[in-house]
Design a protein around this motif. Structure first.
Motif, short mmCIF file in Angstrom:
data_model
loop_
_atom_site.label_atom_id
_atom_site.label_comp_id
_atom_site.label_asym_id
_atom_site.label_seq_id
_atom_site.Cartn_x
_atom_site.Cartn_y
_atom_site.Cartn_z
N LEU A 1 0.95 -1.13 0.02
CA LEU A 1 -0.01 -0.27 -0.01
C LEU A 1 0.86 1.50 0.24
N LEU A 2 1.83 1.26 0.80
CA LEU A 2 2.88 2.42 0.82
C LEU A 2 3.44 2.71 -0.44
N PHE A 3 4.07 1.83 -1.10
CA PHE A 3 4.65 1.93 -2.42
C PHE A 3 3.59 2.54 -3.61
N ALA A 4 2.13 1.68 -3.32
CA ALA A 4 1.26 1.87 -4.53
C ALA A 4 0.85 3.44 -4.01
N VAL A 5 0.38 3.81 -2.94
CA VAL A 5 0.23 5.37 -2.61
C VAL A 5 1.36 6.30 -3.10
#
Length: 253
Positions: free
Chosen positions: A65-69
């Motif tokens: 999620l961190l990298f996607a955001v």
């Protein structure tokens, strides 16, 4: 009856994947930023790869999620500031996929892990995993139908890419990057090309039939599920697009 009892979570997840990705896919095609989902998916998968290679799989969802955001933030900024945005997003995709290969090179099972990140096997999805994805997709759907149409400007842009990033976070872990790309673009493309029905309605129904057929083929012939989904959904979409284009050409002549 036995196959339905065994595979019903996969069937439900397949339809949910088509529904939620068609919601974004139609908008992505209209915007002309086809690589957006693929770029975000690869960046998200980089976070997942870091978790697998260096953290023994810990914090996998959080890292994804961190990298996607992070990818969504970059693309939101780039759509307003960068010229030739499709080329920029294409380079982000290339950066993401090369990063995954470099990260997974640290693992003895790197090639196998890369294959799973590209196209995972959803055939034997557990009911617990299904429920988690359904809750997330339902929340994303509520935001996209309830809040997204009421705002504008940079807020609307960021919300779109944020919701896409959240969706991709779950989908990459469940189905893989290439499956996500196929489901985002292929049904939506067919839905936009045809003119008889609303694009979203046609794309959802068409994509659902194609992915269910792919699951039956994968189970029946012992084929790799992820790549069977990609092949079936993409080839069906291309067939529909070609046939409709031929019909439209004959009507014009």
């Amino acid at each position: 009856m036995q196959i339905v009892e065994l595979l019903w979570p996969a069937f439900v997840l397949a339809i949910a994947l088509v529904f939620i990705h068609t919601l974004f896919g139609i908008e992505i095609i209209k915007r002309g930023v086809i690589f957006t989902d693929l770029a975000i998916g690869q960046i998200a998968a980089s976070g997942m790869a870091i978790s697998i290679a260096f953290m023994s799989g810990a914090y996998q969802s959080a890292m994804t999620l961190l990298f996607a955001v992070f990818g969504a933030l970059i693309i939101t900024w780039a759509t307003k500031k960068v010229e030739k945005i499709e080329a920029f997003i294409g380079l982000l995709y290339a950066l993401g996929i090369s990063s995954i290969m470099l990260i997974l090179a640290q693992s003895a099972e790197g090639t196998e892990l890369f294959s799973k990140l590209s196209a995972a096997d959803i055939l034997f999805t557990s009911s617990e995993d299904l429920y988690k994805d359904l809750v997330l997709y339902a929340c994303v759907g509520l935001v996209m139908f309830g809040i997204y149409p009421k705002i504008d400007g940079i807020k609307k842009e960021f919300l779109f890419f944020l919701m896409l990033a959240i969706t991709v976070t779950a989908s990459v872990q469940s189905a893989g990057v290439l499956v996500v790309f196929a489901l985002l673009i292929a049904p939506s493309y067919a839905g936009i090309i045809q003119k008889r029905y609303k694009p979203f309605t046609f794309a959802t129904c068409f994509g659902s039939l194609a992915i269910l057929m792919a699951l039956f083929m994968s189970y029946h012939y012992d084929l790799p599920t992820g790549y069977t989904i990609i092949f079936t959904v993409v080839s069906s979409s291309l067939l529909v697009v070609v046939l409709l284009s031929i019909v439209a050409s004959k009507k014009r002549s």
